[in-house]
Each structure stands twice: as structure tokens, then as C-alpha cells.
Write a protein that holds these residues in place. Structure first.
Motif, PDB file in Angstrom:
ATOM      1  N   ASP A 417       0.815  -1.215   0.000  1.00 28.01           N
ATOM      2  CA  ASP A 417       0.000   0.000   0.000  1.00 28.01           C
ATOM      3  C   ASP A 417       0.850   1.267   0.000  1.00 28.01           C
ATOM      4  OD1 ASP A 417      -2.476   1.239  -0.180  1.00 28.01           O
ATOM      5  OD2 ASP A 417      -2.675   1.465   1.979  1.00 28.01           O
ATOM      6  N   ILE A 418       2.015   1.215  -0.605  1.00 27.35           N
ATOM      7  CA  ILE A 418       2.865   2.391  -0.760  1.00 27.35           C
ATOM      8  C   ILE A 418       2.852   2.780  -2.232  1.00 27.35           C
ATOM      9  CG2 ILE A 418       5.194   3.324  -0.575  1.00 27.35           C
ATOM     10  CD1 ILE A 418       5.697   1.258   1.657  1.00 27.35           C
ATOM     11  N   PRO A 419       2.360   3.972  -2.573  1.00 25.11           N
ATOM     12  CA  PRO A 419       2.342   4.384  -3.974  1.00 25.11           C
ATOM     13  C   PRO A 419       3.757   4.540  -4.527  1.00 25.11           C
ATOM     14  CG  PRO A 419       0.999   5.846  -2.590  1.00 25.11           C
ATOM     15  CD  PRO A 419       1.811   4.999  -1.674  1.00 25.11           C
ATOM     16  N   VAL A 420       3.883   4.379  -5.836  1.00 25.89           N
ATOM     17  CA  VAL A 420       5.181   4.489  -6.501  1.00 25.89           C
ATOM     18  C   VAL A 420       5.070   5.420  -7.699  1.00 25.89           C
ATOM     19  CG1 VAL A 420       6.949   3.263  -7.821  1.00 25.89           C
ATOM     20  CG2 VAL A 420       5.965   2.203  -5.781  1.00 25.89           C
ATOM     21  N   ILE A 421       6.040   6.316  -7.812  1.00 29.74           N
ATOM     22  CA  ILE A 421       6.198   7.149  -8.999  1.00 29.74           C
ATOM     23  C   ILE A 421       7.544   6.821  -9.639  1.00 29.74           C
ATOM     24  CG2 ILE A 421       6.488   9.496  -9.881  1.00 29.74           C
ATOM     25  CD1 ILE A 421       4.679  10.457  -7.614  1.00 29.74           C
ATOM     26  N   ILE A 422       7.521   6.386 -10.889  1.00 28.85           N
ATOM     27  CA  ILE A 422       8.767   6.266 -11.649  1.00 28.85           C
ATOM     28  C   ILE A 422       9.059   7.674 -12.160  1.00 28.85           C
ATOM     29  CG2 ILE A 422       9.927   5.161 -13.589  1.00 28.85           C
ATOM     30  CD1 ILE A 422       8.091   2.780 -13.216  1.00 28.85           C
ATOM     31  N   GLY A 423       9.871   8.403 -11.389  1.00 27.51           N
ATOM     32  CA  GLY A 423      10.025   9.838 -11.595  1.00 27.51           C
ATOM     33  C   GLY A 423      10.711  10.210 -12.880  1.00 27.51           C
ATOM     34  N   GLU A 424      11.490   9.310 -13.453  1.00 29.29           N
ATOM     35  CA  GLU A 424      12.098   9.509 -14.769  1.00 29.29           C
ATOM     36  C   GLU A 424      12.122   8.170 -15.484  1.00 29.29           C
ATOM     37  OE1 GLU A 424      16.001  11.208 -14.675  1.00 29.29           O
ATOM     38  OE2 GLU A 424      15.449  12.802 -13.275  1.00 29.29           O
ATOM     39  N   TRP A 425      11.831   8.193 -16.769  1.00 21.56           N
ATOM     40  CA  TRP A 425      12.030   6.999 -17.576  1.00 21.56           C
ATOM     41  C   TRP A 425      12.158   7.411 -19.040  1.00 21.56           C
ATOM     42  CZ3 TRP A 425       9.110   4.803 -21.551  1.00 21.56           C
ATOM     43  CH2 TRP A 425       7.862   5.384 -21.792  1.00 21.56           C
ATOM     44  N   ALA A 426      12.885   6.646 -19.784  1.00 15.29           N
ATOM     45  CA  ALA A 426      13.099   6.789 -21.230  1.00 15.29           C
ATOM     46  C   ALA A 426      14.219   5.814 -21.564  1.00 15.29           C
ATOM     47  CB  ALA A 426      13.467   8.222 -21.622  1.00 15.29           C
ATOM     48  N   LEU A 427      14.890   6.010 -22.685  1.00 19.15           N
ATOM     49  CA  LEU A 427      16.165   5.362 -22.961  1.00 19.15           C
ATOM     50  C   LEU A 427      17.236   6.437 -22.959  1.00 19.15           C
ATOM     51  CD1 LEU A 427      15.418   2.717 -25.747  1.00 19.15           C
ATOM     52  CD2 LEU A 427      15.727   2.338 -23.293  1.00 19.15           C
ATOM     53  N   LEU A 428      18.403   6.127 -22.409  1.00 18.99           N
ATOM     54  CA  LEU A 428      19.426   7.141 -22.176  1.00 18.99           C
ATOM     55  C   LEU A 428      19.847   7.868 -23.450  1.00 18.99           C
ATOM     56  CD1 LEU A 428      21.625   5.170 -19.633  1.00 18.99           C
ATOM     57  CD2 LEU A 428      20.241   7.201 -19.128  1.00 18.99           C
ATOM     58  N   ASN A 429      19.986   7.148 -24.565  1.00 18.65           N
ATOM     59  CA  ASN A 429      20.550   7.755 -25.762  1.00 18.65           C
ATOM     60  C   ASN A 429      19.541   7.943 -26.885  1.00 18.65           C
ATOM     61  OD1 ASN A 429      22.961   8.038 -24.498  1.00 18.65           O
ATOM     62  ND2 ASN A 429      24.110   6.641 -25.798  1.00 18.65           N
ATOM     63  N   TRP A 430      18.229   7.926 -26.547  1.00 20.39           N
ATOM     64  CA  TRP A 430      17.262   8.349 -27.557  1.00 20.39           C
ATOM     65  C   TRP A 430      17.218   9.866 -27.526  1.00 20.39           C
ATOM     66  CZ3 TRP A 430      14.330   6.460 -31.498  1.00 20.39           C
ATOM     67  CH2 TRP A 430      13.368   7.327 -32.023  1.00 20.39           C
ATOM     68  N   ASP A 431      17.656  10.509 -28.608  1.00 19.65           N
ATOM     69  CA  ASP A 431      17.790  11.960 -28.605  1.00 19.65           C
ATOM     70  C   ASP A 431      17.784  12.441 -30.052  1.00 19.65           C
ATOM     71  OD1 ASP A 431      18.852  14.665 -28.452  1.00 19.65           O
ATOM     72  OD2 ASP A 431      19.515  14.166 -26.434  1.00 19.65           O
ATOM     73  N   HIS A 432      17.084  13.541 -30.305  1.00 19.13           N
ATOM     74  CA  HIS A 432      17.024  14.078 -31.666  1.00 19.13           C
ATOM     75  C   HIS A 432      18.379  14.572 -32.152  1.00 19.13           C
ATOM     76  CE1 HIS A 432      16.622  17.602 -29.078  1.00 19.13           C
ATOM     77  NE2 HIS A 432      16.971  18.367 -30.098  1.00 19.13           N
ATOM     78  N   THR A 433      19.302  14.836 -31.217  1.00 16.29           N
ATOM     79  CA  THR A 433      20.642  15.277 -31.623  1.00 16.29           C
ATOM     80  C   THR A 433      21.568  14.103 -31.916  1.00 16.29           C
ATOM     81  OG1 THR A 433      21.516  15.363 -29.354  1.00 16.29           O
ATOM     82  CG2 THR A 433      20.387  17.333 -30.183  1.00 16.29           C
ATOM     83  N   ARG A 434      21.117  12.870 -31.662  1.00 19.42           N
ATOM     84  CA  ARG A 434      21.930  11.680 -31.915  1.00 19.42           C
ATOM     85  C   ARG A 434      21.090  10.639 -32.662  1.00 19.42           C
ATOM     86  NH1 ARG A 434      23.840  10.705 -25.829  1.00 19.42           N
ATOM     87  NH2 ARG A 434      21.838  11.731 -25.504  1.00 19.42           N
ATOM     88  N   PRO A 435      20.643  10.980 -33.878  1.00 24.98           N
ATOM     89  CA  PRO A 435      19.736  10.071 -34.589  1.00 24.98           C
ATOM     90  C   PRO A 435      20.389   8.736 -34.904  1.00 24.98           C
ATOM     91  CG  PRO A 435      20.582  11.770 -36.067  1.00 24.98           C
ATOM     92  CD  PRO A 435      21.010  12.164 -34.689  1.00 24.98           C
ATOM     93  N   GLY A 436      19.592   7.684 -34.760  1.00 22.41           N
ATOM     94  CA  GLY A 436      20.052   6.361 -35.148  1.00 22.41           C
ATOM     95  C   GLY A 436      20.680   5.540 -34.049  1.00 22.41           C
ATOM     96  N   VAL A 437      20.934   6.144 -32.877  1.00 19.58           N
ATOM     97  CA  VAL A 437      21.519   5.353 -31.786  1.00 19.58           C
ATOM     98  C   VAL A 437      20.581   4.212 -31.415  1.00 19.58           C
ATOM     99  CG1 VAL A 437      22.343   5.392 -29.416  1.00 19.58           C
ATOM    100  CG2 VAL A 437      22.796   7.339 -30.908  1.00 19.58           C
ATOM    101  N   ILE A 438      19.312   4.547 -31.233  1.00 24.31           N
ATOM    102  CA  ILE A 438      18.280   3.539 -30.985  1.00 24.31           C
ATOM    103  C   ILE A 438      17.398   3.489 -32.217  1.00 24.31           C
ATOM    104  CG2 ILE A 438      16.482   2.743 -29.415  1.00 24.31           C
ATOM    105  CD1 ILE A 438      19.187   3.197 -28.034  1.00 24.31           C
ATOM    106  N   GLN A 439      17.262   2.328 -32.815  1.00 22.70           N
ATOM    107  CA  GLN A 439      16.429   2.199 -34.004  1.00 22.70           C
ATOM    108  C   GLN A 439      14.971   2.481 -33.631  1.00 22.70           C
ATOM    109  OE1 GLN A 439      14.034  -0.135 -35.230  1.00 22.70           O
ATOM    110  NE2 GLN A 439      14.078   0.747 -37.288  1.00 22.70           N
ATOM    111  N   ARG A 440      14.268   3.230 -34.460  1.00 26.55           N
ATOM    112  CA  ARG A 440      12.955   3.746 -34.100  1.00 26.55           C
ATOM    113  C   ARG A 440      11.951   2.646 -33.743  1.00 26.55           C
ATOM    114  NH1 ARG A 440       8.054   5.220 -36.654  1.00 26.55           N
ATOM    115  NH2 ARG A 440       7.113   7.147 -35.809  1.00 26.55           N
ATOM    116  N   GLY A 441      11.870   1.604 -34.567  1.00 24.61           N
ATOM    117  CA  GLY A 441      10.918   0.537 -34.279  1.00 24.61           C
ATOM    118  C   GLY A 441      11.212  -0.168 -32.965  1.00 24.61           C
TER     119      GLY A 441
END
Length: 692
Positions: A417-441
Motif C-alpha cells: 500500500d505504498i504508492p510508486v512514482i517512476i520519476g524519470e524513464w526513457a532510454l538514455l541515448n534516444w535523442d534528436h541530436t543523436r539520430p540512429g543510436v536507438i532504431q525507431r521501431g
């Protein structure tokens, strides 16, 4: 676990045949008057094997109600497992949803909404009839039931925007959340890390896109005076207050914190405990005072990603405990709405390792405060998150890491009964300034899975957006398809496939091609190109999870066979966002000789419509070359990067910093499946290269 939390959790469970009392909160007694007419809209926006989410909207067509109770039957044994905005119980297949204190009054032609997660097996038919305070909901005015008498005890009036008061329900209402990243936390000022000044229009746009909460990361280290008072710069505090006010005006839940302070000065605590704790105490004392009378929709987070120099993890756990306890004391003693405001406490490094979770659970036990929330961060399986060690795909390893992580967090906190917030999430190197690091699909598959696995484990998520998702100057998503997957994942699953591309050689015969469908419990509805549906049989066939594009269809889709994307089709499923598939023409990439230095070296490359996936580096004896010597596959963009416009693959100085003199064989892996090799020779700062 001791004290308030377990007592409240036990009280929320109904014994015997009653399935569950699902929202712990204060529900008023249901008014005795009957509705004279009502209408119910019951929808299932998400369903997965063994579970589903339902939304229920009840419209009162009759006289105003002071308290309401909606009943229906599940005919296939379904059970409600968690609810929000109503107290729900069930017995012998009859489900009863009763108002909360904040939504008890229901005027004529007014609608109240609530939702729940449920379980099912076999089938999941929707209820066909409902009663509101004993009267059937037919959409017409009905005669009140004589067995129901008028209410004698009015309920409190709801606010114009009712909010849940129970901590679990409140945190659930914060889903989904968005981070105003690299802004108020930027050093030395709000625009230093490339984002514009925050505007009301930006916040309005984020809210309009479906986000219910906003996290405001704030760095205070260079925004206050010297010891002993550490007085916060009043202009900076006013700026923070302005953005908080704008956010609350947009009906956001808002979370503020001490952000990069964690590594700028809090990490020195082991070596200078008095100075660091005095500074921390002074800052939170001022913040607690400044926001004491703000509404409960404002939430405080003690520290972002706490970390400490020269300590073991176990020692760090104890230091995080000390800061969380001090934070709790300061805020609670400041009075006003801070006496029971939601306070968010992190693990060491906001880690999801079990030992870190257990350490934070000990803090919750000691503080024995029902209005506390646990927070962790999640950036996925590290090799996939940065594309190193061959981590190019959202594969079974990445999926299992996600599941194991969310299971640990749920079982440690939510189950208690303790609520949880995942305060940050994404992938570290998905970034518009580094295209192609993570394949879009592959990234889209990750987004879909995070939404599903968080939702089914009752975890609230706040995506980290430092400008890589929402273009803040234009107030548009940089990739609309990425946003659509975000949005779909909040309520439903989406179907995907083994790839979002089919590569076809520019020369030679064109044959049929296969993809594996990941239906995720949904049903495949067909293929479309723009608004035209492709014909099953002549254009494609489906056998189990294998989708086959026929030779004639492929011939049409590659068009004139120019390099690159020739056409795009989409697979549609019974729910969620469609899965786009690019038909791409390519030939084997070619490279030529090159000379340069360790600080500036590029391999001339004709990509011929192909895209680079990763690069391996090995010495002549077969051992791994370059940084991260435990793997032959180097980190995309950190050690190498493609430049498609210039026709080159760049080897970074960071790569050569850890390469011995001599010959190195590079193997370039492309998304078509093609591999080519290239030889380089390093001698001091001089580098030469030739085709393998």
C-alpha cells in the motif's frame, strides 16, 4: 510492516466471497433517494491476457443525488482488482461502485466517472444492465423504486475539479506524468542547456496532450546565499513559484525537488556532514514555508538521484535514510497543508535493485506516515539504452529486465500500500541530436511495453523529456508516431512486429518477405497503405504470427527502386496505434581508403540506402579493441557515428583513446543484415584505413 499503512490495507480487504474493496478512502453513506433516470457508458479501453481496464461514466437524468451507488453483474466470472474515483466491492458476481466523499453529489444531467482494473479468463463480456440507487439505467426517465427513501445526511460539496484524497488513488491520478527536463535544473540558468524559457503555452500544450502531472526538476545550488542562512534568491524562488502556479492553473499535479544539488554538494556529506545537512535543512525549510499553503496537488520530492562520495551502497542507503527523515521532519513541522502533503522519497541513486528498495522500505516503516510515496528511475537495460555490446534490439533480455524491475518495485511497495512514482524513464541515448543510436521501431516496442507493464503493476510514470520529445519552440512532437505510442500505452496495448522495415536489394528479382507479428493479446485487422486496404491473399497472408508480403505486393511497393524508403504500409490491430512498416531499397554499402588522426578520422562510406546498426572492433589476434574491452561492440555515437549527409562513418577520439597501436578490424553491421569489414592501422596519433 508496522503501523498506519498495513492497518489501512487490512481494512480495505473484504473477507469471504467479497472480491475486494479497492480504493482506501472515506466514502460517504449512499443517499437513500432513487434516481429517476440514468445512463451508463461502460468501455474497455485496454485488455490483455487475464486482465483489462474499464472506464465507467454515469449520467444522472433525474433529480439531484446526495450519494450514489451503481450496481451491475459480471456474467463470466470477472473480478475487479483495483479502482479509482469509487469504492468498489463485489459479491457473488454483483459489483457495487459507491461514491467517494469528493464526488458524492450528482446533479441533474451531470456525469460522474470512475475506472478500474479487472481480471478475466475465458471471455470478458461487457455488462448489459446497470442500476443507480436501485433504478435501472435505460437512458430514460424512470419511476423511483418505492423501497428507497430520501437521503437525510447531505454529503460535502465537490470542488469544481474533484481530486482523490487517498494517497494510492492520488498517485494513480497523476498518471501519466511529464518532466520539464534540462530547464529549471540547468546550470547556471534556465536556458543554459538549450531549452527556451518555460511559458504558459508550453504547459497548456503538455496538458492538452493528456499528461496529468508535471515534475519540475530544480537545481538550487547556485541560487542561494552563503551560510548560515543559505537564503534562496528571491527572484529565482518567484520564477519557480510562477511556473508552479501556471502548472496548477492547468490542473496538473506538480512535483518539485532538489535536483542536481545531489551531485554538486549533497554528495560531499560523508566528508562534511554538518555543512551539507545544514544547507539541506535551510533550503527545505524555506521551500516548505514558501509553499505551505499551496494545494495538495503540489508534491515535494526530497532529492533527485541521491549519491555520496567514498561510500559503499549499504552506507549510502543509511545516508539517504538520514536525508529523507530530515526532509520529512522539516515539511511536516512547517504546518499548513504540509502536515499531510504527499512527500516523495527516493532510493539511493533512485535504483531499483532489491537491496535499495528494501532500505527505503525500512524508512517507510520508521516514519509510519500514510502520505509518503516511493520513487525510482528506469532507463531500461543499459546495453540497449545506449546501444553497446550489440544491444540493438528490444529482445527477450530487455523485456525480462523491464518485467523484473517493475515486479520488484510493485512487490516491495505497491503490495504494501505504498504508492510508486517512476520519476524519470526513457532510454538514455534516444535523442534528436543523436539520430540512429536507438532504431525507431525497437524504441517503439520499448515504449509500448513500459506503458503496459507499469499500468498493470499500478506504477505511475513520468517520462524524462529534456527536449528530445516535445519541440518546445514549435510546441510540436519531434516524432508524432512516438507520441502516439506513448498515448496508446496509457490505456491499451498496441501490436508490433519483428521489424518496422523490409529491405529489398536494388537489383535482382523481388520475392515475398516475412515479418513476425507481436499481437500482444490483440487481433490483427489487416494492412493499409494510406487509406487503401491491402488485399489478404493477393497482397499478404497471415499464418499464426507470420505475416507474409507477397512478391507482387513487394514489386508494387518498391516502386522505382530508388535508394531509401519507397513506401510505407501499416499493420492495424484491434486496439492501439498502428505499426508502420517501411519498404526500403538498398545495396551493399561501400567504403574507400582514408587517412587522418586520432582526433579527426572518418571513413568515406556510400550507404546506398542502408542504415548503420552497430560496429565491432577487434585486434589482429581476435581480441576486443577499444573502450569497453569486455565487448567487441562499441557504443554508438560515443565511439563512432554515421554521417549520412557527408557520406562517412566517424571514429571518435574517445574510441582511439583506448586503442593500441597496430591493426584493428572494424565490422559494420547494417539494419538490412549486411556486414562489411574495414581495416585501420593506428601509429601514435596517425590513422590510416583501407577496405578489408
Amino acid at each position: 510492516m508496522q503501523g498506519v499503512r498495513r492497518a489501512r490495507w487490512r481494512a480495505s480487504v473484504i473477507a469471504g466471497s467479497v472480491a475486494a474493496l479497492l480504493v482506501a478512502g472515506t466514502a460517504v453513506a449512499v443517499g437513500a433517494q432513487a434516481a429517476t433516470g440514468c445512463r451508463v457508458a461502460y468501455t474497455v479501453p485496454a485488455q490483455w491476457p487475464g486482465g483489462f481496464t474499464a472506464d465507467v461514466a454515469v449520467t444522472n437524468l433525474g433529480e439531484p443525488l446526495d450519494g450514489w451507488s451503481l450496481e451491475w453483474s459480471f456474467t463470466a466470472g470477472q473480478e475487479v482488482t483495483q479502482a479509482w474515483n469509487a469504492t468498489v466491492s463485489s459479491s457473488e458476481g454483483i459489483v457495487t461502485a459507491e461514491n467517494m466523499s469528493y464526488n458524492a453529489e450528482l446533479g441533474t444531467d451531470e456525469t460522474v466517472s470512475f475506472g478500474f482494473n479487472g481480471s478475466w479468463s475465458g471471455t470478458n463480456p461487457e455488462p448489459t444492465s446497470f442500476t443507480l440507487n436501485g433504478v435501472s439505467c435505460t437512458g430514460d426517465i424512470a419511476t423511483p423504486s418505492p423501497s428507497v427513501s430520501p437521503s437525510v445526511s447531505p454529503s460535502p460539496s465537490p470542488t469544481s475539479s474533484p481530486r482523490p484524497s487517498d494517497p494510492m488513488a492520488m498517485v494513480a491520478a497523476m498518471e501519466p506524468g511529464w518532466n520539464l527536463g534540462n530547464t529549471l535544473d540547468a546550470i547556471p540558468d534556465e536556458t543554459a542547456w538549450g531549452n527556451p524559457l518555460t511559458s504558459e503555452a508550453l504547459l497548456q500544450q503538455v496538458r492538452s496532450q493528456g499528461y496529468n502531472s508535471i515534475r519540475l526538476p530544480i537545481t538550487w545550488s547556485n541560487r542561494h546565499g552563503p551560510a548560515p542562512d543559505y537564503t534562496i534568491d528571491p527572484d529565482w524562488l518567484d520564477r519557480v513559484r510562477e511556473i508552479v502556479d501556471w502548472s496548477l492553473a492547468e490542473d496538473f499535479y506538480v512535483m518539485i525537488n532538489l535536483h542536481h544539488d545531489s551531485w554538486q554538494w549533497i554528495n560531499a556529506y560523508p566528508n562534511d556532514p554538518t555543512t551539507v545537512m545544514d544547507r539541506y535543512t535551510a533550503l527545505w525549510t524555506q521551500l516548505a514555508d514558501a509553499f505551505r499553503d499551496y494545494p495538495k496537488e503540489l508534491v515535494f520530492e526530497s532529492i533527485n538521484e541521491p549519491q555520496f562520495a567514498d561510500t559503499s551502497d549499504a552506507e549510502g542507503d543509511q545516508l539517504v535514510h538520514e536525508f529523507n527523515v530530515e526532509f520529512h521532519r522539516i515539511v511536516r513541522e512547517s504546518g499548513g497543508n504540509n502536515t499531510d502533503r504527499l512527500l516523495v522519497l527516493p532510493t539511493l541513486h533512485t535504483s531499483t535493485d532489491q537491496a535499495r528498495l528494501d532500505a527505503l522500505l525500512t524508512t517507510f516503516d520508521q516514519l509510519d506516515d500514510a502520505n509518503l510515496v516511493a520513487t525510482v528511475h528506469f532507463y531500461g537495460w543499459w546495453p540497449f539504452s545506449v546501444n553497446i555490446a550489440g544491444g540493438t534490439h528490444y529482445d527477450a533480455t530487455v523485456e525480462q529486465d523491464l518485467i523484473d524491475t517493475f515486479d520488484r518495485v510493485h512487490d516491495t511497495f505497491v503490495a504494501n500500500d505504498i504508492p510508486v512514482i517512476i520519476g524519470e524513464w526513457a532510454l538514455l541515448n534516444w535523442d534528436h541530436t543523436r539520430p540512429g543510436v536507438i532504431q525507431r521501431g525497437e524504441f517503439l516496442k520499448f515504449l509500448e511495453a513500459v506503458g503496459y507493464h507499469a499500468r498493470t503493476r499500478e506504477l505511475t510514470t513520468m517520462v524524462w523529456d529534456a527536449g528530445q520529445f516535445l519541440h518546445r519552440e514549435e510546441l510540436q512532437w519531434r516524432d508524432q508516431g512516438v507520441y502516439e505510442m506513448f498515448k496508446a500505452s496509457w490505456t491499451s496495448r498496441s501490436g508490433t512486429a519483428s521489424a518496422d522495415h523490409v529491405y529489398v536489394p536494388q537489383s535482382g528479382s523481388i520475392t515475398s518477405r516475412d515479418l513476425t507479428l507481436n499481437q500482444n493479446g490483440l487481433s490483427f485487422q489487416g494492412l493499409w497503405q494510406d487509406d487503401e486496404q491491402l488485399a489478404e491473399g493477393s497482397d499478404y497472408t497471415v499464418a499464426g504470427d507470420t505475416l507474409t508480403l507477397t512478391g507482387p505486393a513487394m514489386t508494387r511497393l518498391v516502386d522505382d527502386r530508388a535508394y531509401g524508403v519507397n513506401s510505407t504500409i501499416e499493420a492495424r490491430f484491434s486496439q492501439g496505434t498502428p505499426w508502420q512498416i517501411n519498404i526500403i531499397t538498398y545495396d551493399t554499402p561501400t567504403q574507400t581508403t582514408a587517412t587522418g588522426t586520432t582526433s579527426s578520422f572518418a571513413i568515406p562510406t556510400e550507404f546506398h540506402g542502408d542504415q548503420l546498426a552497430t560496429m565491432a572492433a577487434r585486434y589482429a589476434d581476435g581480441s576486443n579493441a577499444g573502450p569497453a574491452e569486455w565487448t567487441p561492440f562499441k557504443e554508438f555515437w560515443q565511439h563512432f557515428q554515421p554521417d549520412y549527409d557527408a557520406g562517412a562513418i566517424i571514429l571518435k577520439p574517445e574510441f582511439f583513446d583506448e586503442v593500441d597501436d597496430g591493426q584493428v578490424t572494424l565490422t559494420f553491421h547494417f539494419w538490412s543484415g549486411t556486414q562489411i569489414t574495414y581495416e585501420i592501422v593506428k601509429s601514435g596519433s596517425t590513422v590510416t584505413g583501407s577496405t578489408g
